[in-house]
Design a protein around this motif. Structure first.
Motif, PDB file in Angstrom:
ATOM      1  N   ASN A   1       7.328  13.127   0.996  1.00 34.62           N
ATOM      2  CA  ASN A   1       6.858  12.024   0.171  1.00 34.62           C
ATOM      3  C   ASN A   1       6.546  10.791   0.996  1.00 34.62           C
ATOM      4  N   GLU A   2       7.417  10.496   1.946  1.00 37.21           N
ATOM      5  CA  GLU A   2       7.191   9.313   2.776  1.00 37.21           C
ATOM      6  C   GLU A   2       5.879   9.440   3.534  1.00 37.21           C
ATOM      7  N   SER A   3       5.650  10.605   4.106  1.00 40.65           N
ATOM      8  CA  SER A   3       4.444  10.730   4.907  1.00 40.65           C
ATOM      9  C   SER A   3       3.191  10.774   4.027  1.00 40.65           C
TER      10      SER A   3
ATOM     11  N   GLY B   1       0.833  -1.212   0.000  1.00 44.66           N
ATOM     12  CA  GLY B   1       0.000   0.000   0.000  1.00 44.66           C
ATOM     13  C   GLY B   1       0.859   1.250   0.000  1.00 44.66           C
ATOM     14  N   HIS B   2       1.856   1.278   0.856  1.00 44.65           N
ATOM     15  CA  HIS B   2       2.747   2.433   0.941  1.00 44.65           C
ATOM     16  C   HIS B   2       3.454   2.666  -0.402  1.00 44.65           C
ATOM     17  N   GLU B   3       3.979   1.596  -0.990  1.00 41.56           N
ATOM     18  CA  GLU B   3       4.711   1.752  -2.246  1.00 41.56           C
ATOM     19  C   GLU B   3       3.775   2.161  -3.385  1.00 41.56           C
TER      20      GLU B   3
ATOM     21  N   GLY C   1       1.263   3.953  -2.938  1.00 41.45           N
ATOM     22  CA  GLY C   1       1.040   5.371  -2.646  1.00 41.45           C
ATOM     23  C   GLY C   1       2.063   6.231  -3.381  1.00 41.45           C
ATOM     24  N   HIS C   2       3.332   5.813  -3.328  1.00 42.37           N
ATOM     25  CA  HIS C   2       4.378   6.544  -4.052  1.00 42.37           C
ATOM     26  C   HIS C   2       4.052   6.601  -5.547  1.00 42.37           C
ATOM     27  N   LYS C   3       3.590   5.469  -6.058  1.00 44.49           N
ATOM     28  CA  LYS C   3       3.309   5.440  -7.495  1.00 44.49           C
ATOM     29  C   LYS C   3       2.120   6.334  -7.851  1.00 44.49           C
TER      30      LYS C   3
HETATM   31 ZN    ZN Z   1       8.447   5.088   0.941  1.00 45.39          ZN
END
Ligand code: ZN
Length: 435
Positions: free
Chosen positions: A214-216, A153-155, A157-159
């Protein structure tokens, strides 16, 4: 490439018992699947290149497409080099987990391809073109499928937020920008080095801020997608906590007794001089990087900050719950495989020094003696070849007092202290023990 692996060994996972003596390595006879992926990837990447050029007209689009094609070239080489496995239970598990997210979130694109890398670093990333890479080593760190879904899910999110694309774009713009600034600095008369340092520092700070944001953002969008699956909310944060462990747990120290036990035989007794440590008391620690504010560069406080931000933005996950170990036998089997594959993976990436160090840690704990002794022998045989050919540097780290644990430095000193004959003797000792 080698440095990141050092941290992989910081953890000593506690599930040791019950492994089969006869471990069957993951299937690398996956030619058909590999070819199918390569063919499909050609189409995906051509489309993505076109998208980039259309989206960013002018120099930026061209630069982006150029960077992307360079990336693809190295990616294709990695695939050819069998850095990825195409026919393993990992892919199937990831597909099932991905589907759980996908069915509850319409915003996830259909054309996602998942690849499993023979890499021990606990990492995953989603390339903007829709290829999702998950390292086998991730399975050594997570406790259950929920945490795997959290990371996906997190990754994703980056995309969805186009982070890597934006980052690339920013780099290109920064480069254009700093070229101008650098030429201004060099035409100025005073304080050139001070000004150059300030520019460099600002760029690092900026990239740090950019990354944190970006991480958050990826955490938040990832969490919302994860929440939609109805799975246990706290596991989303627990996946981050496991990442934090990876940052903070002290390395398993390889004891002096372990060296004695593993490297003495009746014919070739242990030599105390092998353990002699290089003297770094006169080492000059002041270097360029030292002058930077450490807090803005270190990654560990970020995880703490990310967890507290998630709790603040989503109060429903504020309740702490301990991570629940999965009871799914497929998942547990994959964890075992990932653990058994640590040595083959190091061997595959030619990190023979790390392979030896890791095998020593496993053997110190009495885990799977014959399996790890076999790997010890294989790695020593490679180290012997390298030493003979004067290219040991490629496979064994140099001692670096600033960035290595004492235990790892002791190991490196030991390795560099061994003579060619010593290495040969040890390699032979373990070659005989190989099944
Ligand atoms: Zn990340």
């Amino acid at each position: 490439m080698m440095k990141k692996y050092i941290f992989v060994m910081l953890f000593c996972i506690s599930f040791i018992n019950g492994f089969s003596q006869e471990y069957r390595p993951v299937d690398t006879a996956d030619y058909a699947q590999r070819k199918a992926f390569v063919d499909r990837y050609k189409i995906i990447s051509d489309n993505y290149s076109k998208t980039l050029k259309a989206k960013y007209p002018g120099t930026t689009g061209k630069e982006l497409a150029k960077n992307y094609s360079e990336f693809q070239e190295s990616f294709r080489k990695e695939i050819k080099n069998r850095d990825y496995v195409f026919n393993s239970g990992f892919t199937e598990m990831l597909r099932i987990c991905f589907e759980k997210l996908k069915t509850k979130n319409q915003n996830i694109p259909d054309d996602i391809r998942i690849l499993v890398a023979k890499d021990n670093a606990p990492n995953a990333f989603c390339i903007q073109d829709g290829v999702f890479v998950v390292n086998m080593g991730l399975f050594n760190w997570i406790d259950n499928e929920e945490q795997l879904i959290s990371i996906l899910g997190h990754e994703l999110g980056h995309k969805l937020l186009s982070h890597s694309e934006n980052w690339q774009k920013k780099l290109i713009e920064t480069e254009q920008n700093s070229k101008t600034q650098v030429s201004e600095i060099y035409s100025s008369k005073i304080n050139k080095s001070e000004k150059a340092f300030k520019l460099y520092k600002n760029q690092i700070y900026e990239s740090g801020i950019f990354r944190r944001k970006n991480e958050s953002a990826a955490d938040s969008i990832g969490y919302v997608m994860y929440r939609n699956t109805g799975l246990k909310k706290s596991e989303y944060i627990n996946s981050l906590r496991n990442l934090q462990k990876f940052d903070t747990i002290s390395p398993t120290v390889v004891k002096v007794e372990t060296y004695h036990r593993l490297f003495s035989s009746a014919e070739h007794p242990f030599k105390e001089k092998w353990l002699k440590m290089e003297d770094f008391s006169a080492y000059d620690y002041s270097n360029f990087k030292e002058r930077l504010n450490k807090d803005s560069l270190s990654t560990h406080p970020e995880v703490v900050e990310r967890i507290s931000l998630l709790k603040k933005n989503f109060p429903e996950i504020s309740q702490d719950e301990v991570s629940v170990k999965s009871e799914n036998k497929d998942f547990l089997a994959l964890k075992k495989t990932a653990r058994f594959e640590i040595l083959p993976n190091f061997y595959h990436s030619e990190d023979y020094g790390l392979g030896i160090y890791t095998a020593m840690q496993f053997l110190q704990d009495g885990e799977e003696e014959s399996y790890y002794k076999n790997w010890l022998g294989k790695n020593f045989a490679k180290i012997y070849e390298a030493r003979k050919n004067y290219n040991l540097n490629r496979y064994l780290d140099r001692v670096d007092p600033k960035n290595q644990s004492e235990s790892y430095r002791q190991f490196l000193n030991f390795m560099w202290n061994l003579s060619l004959d010593d290495i040969k003797n040890i390699a032979d000792l373990y070659a005989q023990k190989s099944p």
